[in-house]
Design an enzyme around this catalytic site. Structure first.
Site, short mmCIF file in Angstrom:
data_model
loop_
_atom_site.label_atom_id
_atom_site.label_comp_id
_atom_site.label_asym_id
_atom_site.label_seq_id
_atom_site.Cartn_x
_atom_site.Cartn_y
_atom_site.Cartn_z
N VAL A 147 6.35 -24.16 -45.40
CA VAL A 147 7.21 -22.99 -45.56
C VAL A 147 6.37 -21.81 -45.99
CG1 VAL A 147 9.24 -22.04 -46.70
CG2 VAL A 147 9.13 -24.50 -46.19
N GLY A 148 6.16 -20.86 -45.08
CA GLY A 148 5.42 -19.65 -45.40
C GLY A 148 6.34 -18.48 -45.60
N ASP A 169 0.24 -23.84 -49.95
CA ASP A 169 -0.30 -23.70 -48.60
C ASP A 169 -1.83 -23.71 -48.61
OD1 ASP A 169 -0.29 -21.27 -50.01
OD2 ASP A 169 0.01 -20.05 -48.20
N ARG A 170 -2.43 -23.09 -49.61
CA ARG A 170 -3.88 -23.04 -49.70
C ARG A 170 -4.46 -24.41 -50.04
NH1 ARG A 170 -4.88 -16.90 -51.94
NH2 ARG A 170 -7.00 -17.25 -51.17
#
Length: 257
Positions: free
Chosen positions: A7-8, A109-110
């Site tokens: 989910v971005g 996310d990273r």
């Protein structure tokens, strides 16, 4: 089968893994408010488009940098996929050690990209993710996330250009045939794309210099990496599914595989 979701801020990317390959990948917008039923039905429709049976999915993993949609998304998964999703967050095993000033500031996310990059290509490694923001994350040869750079994504830069300048139109982000532009659209595309290539090359160069790793491998991923693909020698590898690879690695690690 594994259902993986990232989910971005702009999009939710979805992948289905089976028999050592990704048999389906999908993308949906993040910012549209949705109920748990809408998320669930949307997921069913996407799976059905690839003739994937819900009963064949035996695991779900989600990474997210958008907390306010997670309640509805998680409940949609529980109700329609009938599984409890594994969430990338505190306490989950990633295989990546984070040695920054405040590890809690590093987005899921990273971490997922770092895991995917390290276990796919080894370290030392620089992972560039061209998303809403463009992130440059260094992972050492021992799998330590040590330093990071964050810049506005190319789409944010483009939006600022045409939103703040009344006479400039909204344009497609692509490289023009020449930097010697003779019209407004070409001139904007030249400034955006060539300017961004310059940013990428300079940041990679400076990180290699200060890390004293001139031969460090550089891997690019993210929705807008396609704009940069093949346009600069600063990027060694383009991997469109690096995030999915990271999610799969983390899922397997936490399931004891």
């Amino acid at each position: 089968m594994l259902l993986a979701m990232d989910v971005g801020n702009t999009n939710i990317t979805i992948g289905v893994h089976s028999n050592n390959e990704w048999i389906g990948t999908f993308r949906m917008t993040t910012k549209t408010p949705r109920t748990s039923d809408e998320y669930g039905l949307f997921l069913l429709a996407l799976l059905n488009s690839k003739k994937i049976e819900v009963k064949d999915i035996d695991g779900v993993i989600i990474s997210s940098v958008v907390p306010n949609i997670m309640y509805s998304l998680n409940n949609g998964v529980r109700k329609y996929i009938r599984l409890e999703p594994m969430i990338v967050g505190p306490g989950i095993k990633t295989g990546i050690s984070i040695h920054t000033d405040d590890p809690r500031e590093v987005g899921a996310d990273r971490i997922v990209d770092a895991a995917g990059g390290f276990y796919e290509y080894g370290g030392p490694l620089l992972v560039i993710d061209f998303g809403t923001a463009t992130t440059y994350d260094f992972i050492s040869e021992k799998g330590v996330f040590e330093v990071a750079v964050t810049s506005p994504g190319i789409k944010i830069t483009a939006n600022a250009l045409w939103q703040k300048a009344a006479k400039l139109p909204e344009i497609e982000i692509k490289k023009p045939s020449s930097i010697l532009a003779r019209n407004t659209i070409d001139s904007m595309q030249a400034g955006l794309v060539y300017g961004y290539i310059g940013q990428v090359e300079y940041i990679v160069k400076k990180m290699k210099e200060e890390l004293k790793l001139p031969n460090m491998k550089v891997v690019a991923t993210g929705g807008l990496a396609r704009v940069m693909q093949g346009e600069t020698e600063a990027i060694d590898i383009y991997d469109s599914i690096l995030t999915f690879k990271g999610l799969k690695h983390i899922y397997d690690r936490n399931r004891g595989k």
